[in-house]
Design an enzyme around this catalytic site. Structure first.
Site, PDB file in Angstrom:
ATOM      1  N   ASP A  43      66.039  92.723  36.718  1.00 54.61           N
ATOM      2  CA  ASP A  43      66.297  91.296  36.550  1.00 54.61           C
ATOM      3  C   ASP A  43      65.373  90.477  37.449  1.00 54.61           C
ATOM      4  O   ASP A  43      64.922  90.969  38.492  1.00 54.61           O
ATOM      5  CB  ASP A  43      67.758  90.981  36.894  1.00 54.61           C
ATOM      6  CG  ASP A  43      68.731  91.555  35.873  1.00 54.61           C
ATOM      7  OD1 ASP A  43      68.332  91.732  34.705  1.00 54.61           O
ATOM      8  OD2 ASP A  43      69.889  91.827  36.250  1.00 54.61           O
ATOM      9  N   TYR A  71      69.603 102.286  44.175  1.00 56.80           N
ATOM     10  CA  TYR A  71      69.536 100.873  44.527  1.00 56.80           C
ATOM     11  C   TYR A  71      70.187 100.622  45.885  1.00 56.80           C
ATOM     12  O   TYR A  71      71.118 101.324  46.279  1.00 56.80           O
ATOM     13  CB  TYR A  71      70.295 100.015  43.503  1.00 56.80           C
ATOM     14  CG  TYR A  71      69.778 100.084  42.094  1.00 56.80           C
ATOM     15  CD1 TYR A  71      68.828  99.178  41.628  1.00 56.80           C
ATOM     16  CD2 TYR A  71      70.263 101.044  41.200  1.00 56.80           C
ATOM     17  CE1 TYR A  71      68.366  99.224  40.321  1.00 56.80           C
ATOM     18  CE2 TYR A  71      69.808 101.101  39.889  1.00 56.80           C
ATOM     19  CZ  TYR A  71      68.860 100.189  39.458  1.00 56.80           C
ATOM     20  OH  TYR A  71      68.409 100.249  38.170  1.00 56.80           O
ATOM     21  N   ASP A  85      75.670  87.544  39.265  1.00 63.76           N
ATOM     22  CA  ASP A  85      74.628  87.491  40.289  1.00 63.76           C
ATOM     23  C   ASP A  85      74.343  86.018  40.563  1.00 63.76           C
ATOM     24  O   ASP A  85      75.128  85.146  40.162  1.00 63.76           O
ATOM     25  CB  ASP A  85      73.373  88.272  39.870  1.00 63.76           C
ATOM     26  CG  ASP A  85      72.681  87.684  38.636  1.00 63.76           C
ATOM     27  OD1 ASP A  85      73.082  86.596  38.161  1.00 63.76           O
ATOM     28  OD2 ASP A  85      71.725  88.309  38.141  1.00 63.76           O
ATOM     29  N   ARG A 177      75.386  94.742  38.505  1.00 59.35           N
ATOM     30  CA  ARG A 177      76.164  93.504  38.423  1.00 59.35           C
ATOM     31  C   ARG A 177      77.563  93.763  37.888  1.00 59.35           C
ATOM     32  O   ARG A 177      78.535  93.119  38.309  1.00 59.35           O
ATOM     33  CB  ARG A 177      75.455  92.494  37.518  1.00 59.35           C
ATOM     34  CG  ARG A 177      74.227  91.883  38.142  1.00 59.35           C
ATOM     35  CD  ARG A 177      73.600  90.874  37.201  1.00 59.35           C
ATOM     36  NE  ARG A 177      72.932  91.488  36.065  1.00 59.35           N
ATOM     37  CZ  ARG A 177      72.904  90.965  34.845  1.00 59.35           C
ATOM     38  NH1 ARG A 177      73.542  89.846  34.583  1.00 59.35           N
ATOM     39  NH2 ARG A 177      72.243  91.559  33.874  1.00 59.35           N
TER      40      ARG A 177
END
Length: 229
Positions: A43, A71, A85, A177
């Site tokens: 993203d 991540y 987010d 997310r």
């Protein structure tokens, strides 16, 4: 370069606010070839490792996309957003001051392993041939079915209420997310993702990645035969 079967894989540290396609377009223009693609979207507000394939190596994109991802990042509890987010405005949900690290760990444990996950509405998944984020931006609801994903590691690296720092190792198709949303729901206070960095794809590590703009200069120098500035 076009006179022979050219193929190359670039490991790039995607800058914040760049789309993954922005990066691909930049590499494509520097190489002056059309056959360039990326192996897994990040993203715009996320940073970290983006694998970009050029020429004959675009045939390897699916194999790269299928590899395990790692991540790091931060969640904020006590509020949410429509996109989970910072792309959308923050919506307060509940005072999280009573939440303890032990409660967070219990919730995280329930989100670890083989789980069913509903992707966020603000995502590039196609439903009936349309990207769901396009419908979301028009205020239209789209039914999203749960999908099986695997979260092999969900580690809380630091907790300073309301900030939750994490490290996650997961399968292809996992939305971090959505993990933020689900964590907030389990704690009954809401949550959203405030930062995200992809640190690994399979055996490829962020520490091996190139700064995008420096890489572009190197590619241009190589294709023109001049030295980078």
């Amino acid at each position: 370069m076009q006179d022979q079967p050219y193929g190359e894989v670039f490991l790039i540290d995607k800058p914040i606010e760049w789309t993954s396609f922005d990066v691909v377009r930049k590499v494509r223009n520097a190489l002056k070839i059309k056959k360039v693609g990326h192996a897994g979207t990040l993203d715009p507000l996320a940073t970290g490792l983006l694998i970009v394939c050029a020429g004959k190596m675009t045939k390897q994109i699916d194999s790269f996309m299928g590899q395990e991802k790692e991540y790091t990042g931060t969640f904020v509890i006590g509020a949410t957003t429509d996109s989970f987010d910072l792309e959308q405005p923050i919506i307060p949900v509940a005072d999280p001051s009573h939440i303890t690290i032990d409660q967070v760990k219990v919730a995280v444990k329930e989100l670890t392993g083989d789980i069913m996950q509903i992707p966020p509405m603000h995502s590039a998944i196609k439903v009936d041939g349309k990207r769901v984020y396009e419908s979301a931006r028009k205020g239209k609801e789209v039914k999203m079915d749960p999908r099986p994903v695997s979260v092999s590691v969900f580690e809380i690296t630091k907790f300073e209420n309301p900030i939750v720092e994490f490290r996650i190792v997961c399968s292809k198709g996992t939305y971090i997310r959505s993990l933020a949303r689900d964590l907030g729901e389990k704690l009954n206070v809401g949550a959203y993702m405030s930062s995200l960095c992809r640190t690994r794809i399979g055996n490829f590590k962020l520490s091996e990645a190139h700064d995008l703009l420096s890489l572009i200069e190197e590619i241009k120098a190589r294709t023109t035969g001049s030295e980078p500035a």
